[in-house]
Design a protein around this motif. Structure first.
Motif, PDB file in Angstrom:
ATOM      1  N   ASP A 243     -13.843 -46.249 -51.228  1.00  0.00           N
ATOM      2  CA  ASP A 243     -14.373 -45.712 -52.448  1.00  0.00           C
ATOM      3  C   ASP A 243     -15.713 -46.153 -52.500  1.00  0.00           C
ATOM      4  OD1 ASP A 243     -11.804 -44.761 -52.981  1.00  0.00           O
ATOM      5  OD2 ASP A 243     -11.180 -46.321 -54.002  1.00  0.00           O
TER       6      ASP A 243
ATOM      7  N   GLN B 114     -20.291 -43.744 -52.816  1.00  0.00           N
ATOM      8  CA  GLN B 114     -20.887 -43.758 -54.199  1.00  0.00           C
ATOM      9  C   GLN B 114     -22.445 -44.822 -54.075  1.00  0.00           C
ATOM     10  OE1 GLN B 114     -18.777 -45.364 -57.547  1.00  0.00           O
ATOM     11  NE2 GLN B 114     -16.891 -45.505 -56.046  1.00  0.00           N
TER      12      GLN B 114
ATOM     13  N   LYS C 171     -31.330 -50.126 -53.604  1.00  0.00           N
ATOM     14  CA  LYS C 171     -30.412 -49.933 -54.611  1.00  0.00           C
ATOM     15  C   LYS C 171     -28.869 -49.462 -54.444  1.00  0.00           C
ATOM     16  CE  LYS C 171     -29.662 -47.507 -58.826  1.00  0.00           C
ATOM     17  NZ  LYS C 171     -29.177 -48.248 -59.998  1.00  0.00           N
TER      18      LYS C 171
ATOM     19  N   ASN D 175     -25.744 -52.172 -55.677  1.00  0.00           N
ATOM     20  CA  ASN D 175     -24.641 -51.229 -56.025  1.00  0.00           C
ATOM     21  C   ASN D 175     -23.248 -51.724 -55.378  1.00  0.00           C
ATOM     22  OD1 ASN D 175     -25.632 -50.250 -58.338  1.00  0.00           O
ATOM     23  ND2 ASN D 175     -26.053 -48.089 -57.629  1.00  0.00           N
TER      24      ASN D 175
ATOM     25  N   GLN E 255     -22.090 -55.005 -55.611  1.00  0.00           N
ATOM     26  CA  GLN E 255     -21.284 -55.237 -57.017  1.00  0.00           C
ATOM     27  C   GLN E 255     -19.849 -54.610 -56.949  1.00  0.00           C
ATOM     28  OE1 GLN E 255     -22.506 -56.741 -59.714  1.00  0.00           O
ATOM     29  NE2 GLN E 255     -20.292 -56.422 -60.500  1.00  0.00           N
ATOM     30  N   LEU E 256     -19.817 -53.571 -56.435  1.00  0.00           N
ATOM     31  CA  LEU E 256     -18.489 -52.818 -56.184  1.00  0.00           C
ATOM     32  C   LEU E 256     -17.470 -53.496 -55.389  1.00  0.00           C
ATOM     33  CD1 LEU E 256     -19.292 -49.026 -55.779  1.00  0.00           C
ATOM     34  CD2 LEU E 256     -18.342 -50.087 -57.883  1.00  0.00           C
TER      35      LEU E 256
ATOM     36  N   ASP F 173     -16.367 -56.643 -57.229  1.00  0.00           N
ATOM     37  CA  ASP F 173     -15.395 -56.032 -58.324  1.00  0.00           C
ATOM     38  C   ASP F 173     -13.831 -55.805 -57.672  1.00  0.00           C
ATOM     39  OD1 ASP F 173     -17.082 -56.238 -60.057  1.00  0.00           O
ATOM     40  OD2 ASP F 173     -17.211 -54.021 -60.565  1.00  0.00           O
TER      41      ASP F 173
ATOM     42  N   GLU G 277     -11.957 -58.766 -56.499  1.00  0.00           N
ATOM     43  CA  GLU G 277     -11.281 -59.559 -57.706  1.00  0.00           C
ATOM     44  C   GLU G 277      -9.823 -58.521 -57.919  1.00  0.00           C
ATOM     45  OE1 GLU G 277     -12.077 -60.366 -62.230  1.00  0.00           O
ATOM     46  OE2 GLU G 277     -13.679 -59.941 -61.023  1.00  0.00           O
TER      47      GLU G 277
END
Lengths: 270, 317, 450
Positions: free
Chosen positions: C406, C410, C432, C436, C439-440, C443, C446
């Motif tokens: 996923d 993106q 950039k 991103n 960061q994903l 996430d 977690e």
């Protein structure tokens, strides 16, 4: 002058239906011919190849999808009419504490777009173990606020004298509703059933996500898998589309006046 | 969809209450309401609240752990530096473009067809049925068919365009703005019959005397249309406008089947994005938040349209 | 993943499996299973493993297994033929395939298994195993590997490792598939090029010659599929890695990434590719003879054969410092749904084992068999993709990080798209997208509980 206008209308109408005719013609072409440039109009070697393939392919049972859709849309329409008529009658004719709140809530959801329900209803349907069953197509969308609103407006317009005389003859609410109100409301009930049927029949997003097995697909969702299963086989795609269309068109031709008048009414009385 | 306004609804007292006859015990009413309310609570009211709850979590349907994140999903969707921002707002833009392009056409073309069908001629019912027919075929047949016709390489549309000497390689399904033309055009072809029969019913409801009066006054056809037909159609037009806006804002099947969002994600509509985020990637929290934002936007649009129609009515009153 | 090979008649495969030939094969298989089954107990420890005492054979009552796969294209007939021969071989097991396009497949599988409406067994891409393992959709198959006596050295390089998530094996590799360079032989001979380019200089030279021969844009650069696969291949060639192995960070914005993406945009700046290539246009143009060179997956072989053009196939030229190609692999898996039932899981394992043994036949699908032994059989050595045999040692797979499937569309794919379309500079697009992605991925770590 009138003849000119009429023939102009005729030409426009012919243009309007020509895609459907082309679909029919293509379904009788060979695989090679269906993908040829420039395209041919009439099949040069008419063949039933594509139909043969579709009817024998186990992962694309088009007729089964048709039956599923017919069943789901009919069941949904019946559920909508039955529940909405009962509720609408209570809201139109009975006085009880909480009536305003209930009606207010229902009217308020008329303005809530259905997109807000997709994610939570998927979760709910999953927890009810309804995923990949036609129940998921039939039940959740049956909570139709428009139906209640529409029928309530209709019931309010009915003359009350008939109901009152039935009461004086000793009929109870249920008997009055069943014997007097429902028979008088046939056109409205039919209109609502028809609208519910068409909406369910045309529903696409929801079945695409909640149905998995080839044999459980509705027509709309199933046909979209036909596309992925046969990406560039336009002969097959068109044959599938024809198979899916013919029963609907036959039903439509038989009932077209009724269908169209039902739809017309929805805009006037809604 | 309601043509009446909230005040009108409020003033309608049930006759039973007024006359005081035919008294029911409250339980009777609740029994009549029960089946509907069960569905309504389970699949409308509860999901609205549940959706809000989901939107406050990092919610994955397939995982047992669904941590609470407060308003983070909303903040991400509104923060240009976040990952979800571009995808979501591109899809909102796509929905906006489609709605703005398709709604006027879906009002004007069906109205024109309804005006033609409102005249007396032989075969009128057949014509009416023909224009309605695509609607009953459903989006899947329509999508498959037009994908074939609009194929850039072997499609008939490009071939026909080529025959009249224009460029015959338009990428109808893989390039904007051409794809918008394709999606809007197909949607008009598919659903114009539905709107047309509603307009037709509206036309037939306009009292004949008004046309007579206009004729006696010596009004031209244009003036008659402007001063008799259009005002007479106002309630129907409001209904058709509202339902068409909502249908256009919910466009999914056409883009799913014909362009699959191409080019890039430019024709991927908001509802497409929400379904894929929530039901394919299982980022249901973010998808639920996105559907709340879309809902607020849609409801605001409805209110504006409603007010516009009310305003015009006020002027004329 | 929705670009599957398309349209090729492979019905001939079915005839390969005459009943007699098949019986001898299955006898061999059974023998292999029996001899290899010694250690078939209790590998790993989760409760939902269905491992205990898998004997390599199925002796339970007759049953039907639901088998999901995404072989909708030119690979479909080869898979149907394999399933048919399995069904006629095994008396008590009937495998019922359900073929769903990959994009839909990955959407439906988790929900279906959760609802107990999913398959018993299936095939999926290697890079999806970790995600589905983390979602408890699939269960470990260490015992199958053990019963079949499979180990890392039996397989093509690096395909074995990414099938392991948190110490357990979740997939049995069937094939590997990678990118290849396709070129139009007619164009090449007209331009006087006698060998396929092997590095940046010879590729540039070929492009120049092709332009002189009248092919103005000989090497179309896609900005969508398979642009990101080209980028990944080049990134590895320049010595970079797209993601940290532990899933904690994206690293594709490194110097190697910048070099890789810059090279891609240079092909447009040098005029070898038109700008703004529509989705699939580079491939369609190649089939129509408007594009001379294109990099695409080996799953296109059947489609190119059917199109009847005079094409050549070669390993990707080494643009960077070392040869490398992005690769993926179809892996068999067992679902948690089947693991709840001993008969179903045993029968599924027999099916997986049988299919694994047959992987040379799978060459008909245009794929490269994952097993070293299968790559010595004539079904593979006679195939078109055998031309890539040397590249098999230089394949790179994405690491087994849940949720990566996923993340990439993106981020990395957006960067490739933006840079190739010249909407952003290479550095800007990559940095950039990299932040991103990081960061994903954080996430996800977690979310999936690390």
């Amino acid at each position: 002058m009138k003849a000119l206008r009429l023939s102009l209308l005729g030409v426009l109408t012919l243009m309007f239906v020509s895609p459907l005719l082309f679909m029919l013609l293509t379904s009788f072409k060979t695989r090679q011919e269906a993908g040829r440039t420039p395209p041919t109009l009439f099949p040069q070697q008419p063949t039933m190849q594509a139909y043969d393939h579709i009817f024998h392919a186990s992962d694309t049972p088009v007729l089964r999808w048709f039956a599923n859709s017919l069943f789901a849309a009919s069941a949904n329409a019946m559920l909508v009419v039955a529940t909405a008529a009962l509720a609408a009658y209570a809201l139109a004719r009975m006085e009880f504490p909480g009536r305003k709140i209930v009606f207010g809530l229902i009217v308020a959801t008329l303005f809530v777009p259905p997109v807000i329900l997709i994610i939570p209803n998927y979760e709910i349907v999953g927890r009810l173990f309804w995923l990949d069953t036609l129940i998921a197509i039939i039940v959740p969308t049956a909570a139709n606020a428009f139906g209640v609103f529409f029928l309530r407006q209709f019931f309010l317009q009915l003359p009350r004298e008939l109901e009152e005389s039935a009461f004086l003859d000793g009929a109870n609410r249920w008997q009055t509703f069943w014997r007097i109100v429902l028979p008088l409301s046939r056109p409205a009930l039919a209109t609502l059933a028809l609208l519910a049927f068409l909406t369910n029949w045309n529903d696409f997003l929801w079945p695409v996500y909640v149905l998995f097995s080839p044999e459980h697909q509705t027509l709309q969702a199933g046909l979209s898998t036909l596309q992925s299963a046969n990406s560039v086989r336009y002969d097959l795609l068109m044959a599938g589309a024809v198979i899916a269309s013919i029963p609907v068109l036959v039903l439509f031709v038989i009932a077209q006046r009724f269908v169209i008048e039902g739809v017309s009414r929805s805009g006037l009385k809604g | 969809m309601a043509v009446q306004t909230a005040e009108e609804i409020d003033t309608e007292q049930p006759p039973a209450a007024r006359k005081g006859s035919l008294r029911d015990r409250p339980v009777t009413a609740w029994l009549f309401l029960a089946p509907y309310l069960a569905l309504f609570v389970a699949f409308v009211l509860a999901p609205i609240v549940f959706g809000l709850w989901i939107s406050l979590h990092n919610w994955d349907f397939t995982l047992p752990r669904k941590p609470f994140v407060g308003l983070d999903n909303y903040k991400d969707l509104l923060n240009p530096d976040s990952v979800s921002f571009a995808g979501f707002w591109n899809s909102m833009k796509a929905t906006g473009i489609f709605t703005v392009l398709s709604v006027p056409l879906l009002l004007i073309v069906p109205l024109a067809i309804a005006l033609v069908m409102n005249q007396r001629f032989r075969g009128r019912n057949a014509v009416r049925a023909i224009y309605f027919a695509p609607y009953v075929l459903g989006v899947a047949v329509v999508g498959l068919l037009w994908r074939f016709l609009l194929d850039a390489n072997i499609g008939v549309i490009n071939y026909l365009i080529g025959l009249i000497g224009l460029p015959d390689n338009t990428p109808w399904l893989s390039s904007v703005p051409q794809a918008w033309g394709a999606l809007v055009g197909v949607t008009v072809w598919w659903t114009l019959g539905f709107n047309a029969v509603i307009f037709l019913a509206g036309l037939q409801d306009i009292p004949h005397e008004q046309y007579e009066a206009a004729r006696v006054d010596g009004a031209s056809a244009g003036r008659t249309f402007w001063h008799v037909t259009l005002p007479g159609l106002r309630p129907v037009t409001l209904f058709v406008t509202m339902t068409t806006i909502i249908a256009s804002a919910n466009m999914f099947g056409q883009s799913y089947l014909m362009t699959n969002g191409a080019p890039g994600q430019k024709t991927r509509t908001a509802i497409f994005q929400i379904a894929e985020t929530g039901l394919q990637n299982f980022q249901m929290g973010s998808a639920a938040a996105a559907s709340w934002i879309l809902t607020v936007a849609l409801m605001a649009t409805s209110v504006i349209v409603f007010t516009l129609f009310r305003g015009r009515e006020g002027e004329r009153a | 993943m929705n670009h599957t090979p398309r349209s090729a008649e492979l019905s001939s495969v079915a005839t390969v499996f005459t009943r007699r030939r098949f019986l001898s094969l299955s006898a061999l298989t059974t023998a292999a299973l029996v001899t290899g089954c010694g250690g078939g107990q209790g590998v790993g420890g989760t409760d939902k493993e269905g491992v205990g005492g898998f004997s390599g054979k199925y002796e339970g009552p007759a049953l039907t297994l639901a088998y999901w796969n995404g072989f909708t294209g030119g690979d479909g007939p080869a898979m149907s033929a394999l399933v048919d021969s399995f069904n006629s071989a095994e008396k008590n097991i009937t495998v019922k395939p359900n073929t769903i396009e990959w994009a839909d497949f990955y959407q439906r599988l988790p929900a279906a298994v959760q609802a107990n409406k999913g398959p018993d067994v299936g095939a999926m891409h290697l890079d999806q195993l970790a995600t589905n393992a983390a979602r408890s959709v699939i269960v470990p198959v260490d015992d199958v590997a053990e019963a079949l006596g499979l180990q890392e050295s039996d397989f093509a390089k690096s395909v074995w490792g990414p099938g392991i998530y948190q110490g357990k094996r979740y997939g049995i590799p069937l094939d590997v598939h990678c990118l290849a360079m396709y070129y139009n032989k007619d164009h090449f001979s007209k331009a006087g090029i006698d060998a396929a380019p092997t590095d940046a200089a010879s590729l540039e030279d070929a492009c120049k010659k092709l332009q002189q021969a009248g092919f103005d844009t000989p090497f179309w650069m896609p900005n969508q599929w398979p642009g990101h696969l080209m980028f990944l291949s080049l990134l590895w060639q320049f010595g970079g890695e797209p993601y940290a192995e532990d899933g904690s960070a994206a690293t594709f914005g490194s110097e190697a990434g910048v070099k890789a993406l810059t090279w891609m945009t240079d092909q447009i700046k040098s005029g070898y590719s038109p700008a703004n290539v529509d989705i699939d246009a580079q491939y369609l143009a190649f089939k129509n003879g408007k594009n001379s060179i294109t990099w695409d997956g080996i799953w296109q072989i059947n489609d190119l054969e059917a199109a009847g053009i005079n094409y050549g196939i070669a390993a990707l030229p080494t643009i960077g410092d070392e040869p490398a190609s992005w690769a993926n692999s179809h892996n068999f898996f067992l679902t948690s749904q089947a693991a709840d039932d001993k008969d179903r899981s045993d029968a599924s394992k027999v099916f997986i084992g049988w299919m694994s043994e047959q992987s040379s036949k799978w060459s008909k699908a245009g794929m490269i068999p994952a097993r070293n032994s299968a790559r010595e059989e004539s079904a593979y050595t006679d195939s078109v993709q055998y031309a890539l045999k040397d590249q098999v040692d230089h394949l790179h797979f994405l690491p087994p990080v849940p949720g990566l499937g996923d993340v990439q569309p993106q981020t990395l794919e957006v960067a490739v798209n933006e840079a190739v379309l010249d909407q952003k500079s290479v550095e800007e697009a990559l940095s950039k997208a990299q932040s991103n992605a990081t960061q994903l991925m954080k996430d996800n770590l977690e979310k999936f509980g690390g």
